[in-house]
Scaffold this active site. Structure first.
Site, PDB file in Angstrom:
ATOM      1  N   GLU A 178       0.846  -1.065   0.035  1.00  0.00           N
ATOM      2  CA  GLU A 178       0.012   0.076   0.048  1.00  0.00           C
ATOM      3  C   GLU A 178       0.788   1.181   0.253  1.00  0.00           C
ATOM      4  O   GLU A 178       1.709   1.516   0.949  1.00  0.00           O
ATOM      5  CB  GLU A 178      -0.797  -0.125   1.437  1.00  0.00           C
ATOM      6  CG  GLU A 178      -1.475   1.101   1.612  1.00  0.00           C
ATOM      7  CD  GLU A 178      -2.273   1.128   3.122  1.00  0.00           C
ATOM      8  OE1 GLU A 178      -2.148   0.366   3.757  1.00  0.00           O
ATOM      9  OE2 GLU A 178      -2.758   2.232   3.056  1.00  0.00           O
ATOM     10  N   ASP A 218      -0.759  -1.250   5.872  1.00  0.00           N
ATOM     11  CA  ASP A 218      -0.696  -0.494   7.023  1.00  0.00           C
ATOM     12  C   ASP A 218      -1.676  -1.072   8.129  1.00  0.00           C
ATOM     13  O   ASP A 218      -2.844  -1.659   7.905  1.00  0.00           O
ATOM     14  CB  ASP A 218      -0.944   1.057   6.966  1.00  0.00           C
ATOM     15  CG  ASP A 218       0.283   1.802   6.320  1.00  0.00           C
ATOM     16  OD1 ASP A 218       1.272   0.969   6.138  1.00  0.00           O
ATOM     17  OD2 ASP A 218      -0.077   2.818   5.720  1.00  0.00           O
ATOM     18  N   ASP A 258      -3.910  -0.042  10.020  1.00  0.00           N
ATOM     19  CA  ASP A 258      -4.703   1.072  10.152  1.00  0.00           C
ATOM     20  C   ASP A 258      -5.969   0.770   9.431  1.00  0.00           C
ATOM     21  O   ASP A 258      -6.177  -0.041   8.849  1.00  0.00           O
ATOM     22  CB  ASP A 258      -4.127   2.640  10.018  1.00  0.00           C
ATOM     23  CG  ASP A 258      -3.846   2.828   8.803  1.00  0.00           C
ATOM     24  OD1 ASP A 258      -4.028   1.844   7.789  1.00  0.00           O
ATOM     25  OD2 ASP A 258      -3.353   3.867   8.328  1.00  0.00           O
TER      26      ASP A 258
END
Ligand code: 0RA
Length: 640
Positions: free
Chosen positions: A429, A502, A504
């Site tokens: 990403e 990630d 998140d």
């Protein structure tokens, strides 16, 4: 079938033991292998027997406990395995059930009921594949016990004591799987068991299944009064529904047909078919019957109510399945499955029965609920139109990508190896993490494809449209499989495809999207075990030159506790994104095959991926918000 079982086991004791030896020699034949899937099969095998008691109306509580050493106890309040002498074998029926292959079912003669055919290979196979096993039976006022090692009884069945009042009848099977048999790293997965027991509780009304995991103190209890109606509500809990659940249960010629149907505004289809509580993932005659009936009933209704005009074409099967959530669960006295693994039901008569029941009942439902009828037909009309438009768009994309696939995308940093078996593709990403990964990798066998956040813009779009996205096109040509009509898994250029995002919300969003994409368009990538998720660390902790990495909150907390007062001297860093790691760190923690910890993606939890996708991509906002809030801190636990 049942009679043969009795006849073929009139041999000597030696033959009996050889029977279980066969299971130990060729576990693949009996539980499908020695991997983690086969391991779970052991628990299902025992629980299936308890469920069978529940279906017979003799059991309403099953408790499954995984102990700290991964031994398992399954306890039920059924009738208890019979303990009296089995005439053909001249030994306790309990011993026969536990030590003879295929004797797990209930053969007729000798006082046993012919089973609904729910069992696979029987509890004896579990016994054979266990280092130790213990069977306890509460029956006819007494408590009986027999213990085994690798399938062999240590003594005769013993009557231990009289039962106390209130103890009731039942069976308790405890076992510890044999490490000599199963692959070294395998262990039970709480989520996998939760998934299975939830399904079982849905399709077996009024039975309580309690699962306790003593390894990390988790427990979950399943009980659904509403049976499969509850199941459909559960599946649709994050979707906008078009009407109330339609439910009907009926018995025809000893076959019980139980169906629940509800349309939503989703684009996907969520239909699950069960035969004797087993989730038949490859469908079969019950599913075919359901689908045929729905298509026919909706077309008939749409014509009759003039929602389809004379010169309109009929809805296709696909048109009538968009947004459909349904469960069809049948109980068949003599089920025929395509194979030992029981994932496809073959009984032809079941199709006729299901079709008949759904034709009648769903037609009545539409007549009696015209608002629901109009909403469903409206949805079919939209999906027919959209399908037409999407087909045109997709044809265009496929033609284009066929040309493009000759050249690899510019963003791809390919590896030098050419054989897929040793090649890996990291899907990363963001460009900055992509940069670190390119510098940190071993270029001999590791390729890097950075994806921009742009893939996110496809949120709320049909999966069809995702194919038009440039990032996705680059991914498809890097993989080398093509897509749609030209798709061929043989072309796959990497046998490890690793999603690295990630830890998140955006990361979990992108990961869900990629997983859903692979799940829908390249299922062989998952089936073949080619798809993985990278696990970057959440924290680093350093004092001076020494840096250590921690992958979970728990690990970090444990380390801080261990350090005690010294904890103040170390600096703790939380990694919010991959971009915060330098190339060396990324290599050491996440990419070096010697250290990294890859999660292999299984098709197992398809329902959950489907659900998560709908939730993240669907129109209903509150559930999405809720999901992101609750999972933001623990995205690595996202269940796929
Ligand atoms: C054989 C016959 C009967 C029940 C069972 C086996 C049985 C097996 C297991 C395994 C775990 N729990 C179980 N509960 C029952 C029928 C007994 C009867 O007709 O009374």
């Amino acid at each position: 079938m049942a009679k043969q079982a009795v006849k073929s086991y009139q041999g000597s004791d030696i033959q009996v033991l050889e029977g279980l030896e066969a299971v130990r020699r060729r576990p693949g034949m009996y539980v499908g292998g020695t991997d983690v899937k086969a391991l779970h099969h052991l628990i299902y095998e025992v629980v299936d027997n308890s469920i069978d008691e529940a279906l017979a109306g003799s059991c309403d509580r099953i408790t499954v406990t995984i102990h700290a050493d991964s031994s398992v106890t399954v306890e039920d309040n059924g009738r208890g395995i019979p303990v009296d002498e089995q005439p053909a074998m001249k030994k306790s029926a309990l011993e026969v059930v536990m030590t003879m292959l295929h004797a797990g079912g209930k053969f007729d003669g000798g006082g046993y009921k012919v089973s609904g055919g729910l069992h696979g290979v029987g509890v004896s196979a579990v016994n054979a594949l266990s280092e130790w096993c213990r069977a306890e039976v509460r029956r006819e006022g007494s408590f009986y016990l027999q213990e085994y090692e690798r399938g062999k009884p240590l003594a005769k069945v013993k009557k231990v004591r009289k039962l106390k009042t209130g103890e009731g009848s039942g069976t308790t099977i405890a076992f510890k799987f044999d490490k000599q048999i199963f692959k070294e790293e395998v262990d039970f997965r709480f989520e996998t068991l939760v998934h299975r027991f939830r399904e079982m509780a849905f399709v077996t009304r009024a039975v309580t299944i309690k699962l306790t995991d003593e390894r990390d103190d988790r427990e979950m209890t399943f009980y659904f009064d509403g049976g499969i109606t509850s199941f459909v509500r559960y599946l649709n809990r994050n979707r906008e529904t078009l009407h109330d659940v339609m439910h009907h249960e009926e018995e025809i010629d000893d076959v019980v047909v139980d169906v629940a149907i509800q349309y939503t505004d989703a684009y996907s289809e969520s239909v699950y078919a069960f035969a004797n509580t087993i989730n038949t993932v490859d469908g079969g005659t019950h599913l075919t019957g359901l689908r045929a009936a729905l298509t026919r009933t909706i077309n008939d209704y749409a014509r009759k109510s003039s929602l389809l005009k004379d010169n309109d074409t009929n809805f296709s099967g696909d048109d009538t399945r968009e947004g459909l959530t349904a469960i069809v669960s049948v109980k068949v006295p003599e089920p025929q499955f395509e194979s030992q693994t029981k994932v496809k039901l073959m009984n032809a008569e079941v199709q006729t029965y299901v079709q008949q029941v759904v034709n009648e009942r769903f037609a009545t439902f539409l007549e009696e609920n015209p608002a629901a009828g109009r909403a469903i037909v409206g949805k079919c009309l939209t999906s027919a139109r959209a399908r037409d438009a999407a087909r045109k768009a997709r044809d265009l994309v496929i033609r284009k990508s066929a040309l493009e696939s000759l050249t690899l995308p510019g963003k791809l940093a390919d590896c030098s190896a050419r054989d897929p078996e040793s090649s890996e593709l990291y899907i990363v990403e963001g460009d900055s993490a992509g940069g670190s990964a390119k510098q940190g990798r071993d270029r001999h066998f590791q390729a890097i494809l950075p994806l921009r956040g742009k893939i996110l813009n496809t949120e709320r779009a049909r999966l069809d449209r995702i194919l038009g996205n440039n990032e996705v096109k680059a991914l498809i040509s890097a993989l080398g499989t093509g897509i749609g009509d030209g798709y061929n898994i043989e072309g796959l250029r990497y046998h490890r495809v690793i999603i690295m995002t990630d830890a998140d919300v955006d990361g979990s969003h992108i990961r869900t999207l990629l997983l859903t994409f692979f799940f829908r368009y390249m299922p062989e990538l998952i089936d073949g075990g080619y798809l993985y998720i990278a696990q970057p660390p959440l924290y680093s902790m350093g004092s001076g030159k020494k840096i250590e990495y921690f992958y979970t909150e728990k690990e970090k907390e444990a380390e801080l506790k261990k350090l005690g007062e010294k904890a103040e001297k170390v600096s703790v860093q939380r990694y919010k994104g991959l971009g915060e790691m330098n190339p060396d760190q990324l290599w050491i923690t996440t990419m070096d095959p010697a250290n990294r910890n890859l999660l292999q993606v299984g098709i197992d939890d398809a329902t959950e991926a489907d659900r998560t996708f709908d939730m993240l991509m669907g129109a209903a906002v509150p559930p999405r918000k809720r999901f992101i809030q609750t999972h933001a801190r623990e995205v690595r636990n996202l269940d796929v």
